[in-house]
Design an enzyme around this catalytic site. Structure first.
Site, PDB file in Angstrom:
ATOM      1  CG  HIS A 341      -0.252   0.075   2.539  1.00  0.00           C
ATOM      2  ND1 HIS A 341       0.297   1.248   3.041  1.00  0.00           N
ATOM      3  CD2 HIS A 341      -0.032  -0.874   3.486  1.00  0.00           C
ATOM      4  CE1 HIS A 341       0.822   1.011   4.230  1.00  0.00           C
ATOM      5  NE2 HIS A 341       0.645  -0.279   4.522  1.00  0.00           N
ATOM      6  CB  CYS A 359       1.939  -3.272   5.348  1.00  0.00           C
ATOM      7  SG  CYS A 359       0.310  -3.754   5.983  1.00  0.00           S
TER       8      CYS A 359
END
Length: 412
Positions: A341, A359
């Site tokens: 992301h 992440c």
């Protein structure tokens, strides 16, 4: 005394013969009637014989049990199967009109009336009436054909070469072997694949190796009428077909802090990233790992934006490492919240330093490009990071060795 009796007997015998002669009757030497006698009656052997399965008024049967009408030494002229509401069930008659069966599945917990008429070769009619009842399950289960992201597979859609099919039952399955026998996967071209039971409600299917682009896949769950253990029956059948698109394989290497994206074997983009900062911490009595776990992931879903909330996995928002914020261009790859992301605040670290909770942070341009490029089932391989390897429940299906995967089948 004896002589008189013999003469009298002879006289009576002659009188009987004389009477028969006057009546025009003769007796042949072989004991059969001659001219003028009535022919002996014969028994007909050609009557049509109708048989019905299941037996009349027998034990309740599965709606998938064979229901069939057959006739010997004749042909069927009429077969009417009626449900309790008075609906006539359409049927299929063989071309020679000697066998009939229903043309659609029967219902649960219903009593059916069957009326049959047939004729033999001489046109003599025979009729037969029968009644049978189907089982009334104590419980039923539906099955949903999903991606590993818990989203229904769209019929006719395109997915990645690492696509994993999930058969999710809404009840716990008591007889996994029976359930698995009702699940069929057909591919063109053929590939070797197997089911793997993650738990009592979820069976996953994948091939031994990544699909070849252009492969078509059909999943057929014929569970209606199937007994799945402990009085549980399948509620209804489900079927879906999809296509495998171009090969998209991305390799995130923590040694280089880069994500290299391949399309059909060719590098199409290299993206600097900042992955999990590593280590563990105990917060509010719970231990959290901050590694991006090594393993083979697949793309599960996408959202722009997505609200990321650390409290959803137990890390309080108001703690030192807690968070709740809106994140753009988020492509999800694990069940416990690993995404590729956008995070502009870590651009300085991308390509050189790991700073995230797990992440893979990207800059805005790369995150948006990858979001638009990725499709569910695309492969993301994470290499050279610390922490425990990705587990199958986290979307790590491809990390399970093939022999172990096959052993996870209920039919192995």
């Amino acid at each position: 005394m004896t002589t008189r009796l013999r003469r009298r007997t002879l006289a009576v015998t002659c009188a009987v013969v004389a009477a028969l002669t006057l009546a025009g009757c003769t007796i042949s030497t072989d004991g059969k009637a001659g001219d003028g006698s009535a022919a002996a009656p014969t028994t007909r052997q050609s009557a049509a014989a109708v048989t019905v399965t299941p037996a009349d008024a027998g034990t309740p049967v599965s709606p998938l049990s064979p229901v069939q009408v057959n006739v010997a030494q004749g042909t069927l002229t009429s077969v009417t199967l009626t449900n309790p509401e008075g609906k006539v069930i359409p049927g299929i008659l063989t071309p020679d009109k000697t066998s009939w069966k229903p043309g659609e599945p029967l219902g649960y917990g219903k009593t059916y009336q069957l009326a049959v008429a047939a004729v033999d070769k001489d046109g003599v009619a025979t009729t037969k009436d029968s009644t049978f009842t189907t089982v009334a399950p104590s419980n039923q289960t539906a099955v949903n054909l999903n991606t590993t992201g818990g989203i229904s597979i769209n019929d006719g859609a395109t997915y990645g070469v690492g696509m994993v099919v999930v058969a999710h039952f809404d009840e716990q399955i008591g007889d996994k072997a029976a359930a698995e026998k009702a699940l069929t996967v057909t591919t063109t071209p053929p590939v070797q694949g197997s089911w793997y039971w993650l738990d009592d409600q979820n069976a996953h299917w994948r091939p031994q190796n990544y699909y070849t682009p252009g492969t078509t896949v059909t999943v057929d769950a014929k569970i209606y009428g199937a007994q799945l253990g402990k009085g549980l029956y399948g509620q209804q059948d489900e079927k879906v077909s999809f296509r495998i698109g171009d090969s998209h394989v991305s390799i995130a290497d923590d040694n280089t802090k880069m994500v290299t994206v391949f399309a059909n074997g060719q590098v199409v983009r290299e993206m600097p990233t900042s992955m999990g900062r590593g280590g563990t911490e105990t917060i509010a009595g719970q231990t959290f790992s901050f590694w991006t776990q090594p393993g083979t992931y697949t793309v599960m879903s996408k959202a722009n934006p997505v609200i990321m909330d650390s409290s959803t996995y137990g890390l309080p928002i108001n703690s030192r490492l807690g968070y709740k914020e809106s994140i753009n261009w988020a492509t999800r790859i694990s069940t416990d919240g690993i995404y590729l992301h956008e995070l502009e605040s870590t651009v300085w670290a991308q390509g050189n330093t790991d700073t995230s909770h797990g992440c893979l942070n990207l800059n805005a341009e790369n995150a948006q490009w990858f979001f638009n490029f990725a499709q569910p089932g695309d492969v993301v391989e994470v290499r050279n990071t610390g922490g425990a390897p990705l587990e199958v429940w986290q979307n790590g299906d491809w990390g399970v060795p093939w022999a172990q995967w096959v052993a996870g089948s209920a039919l192995h």
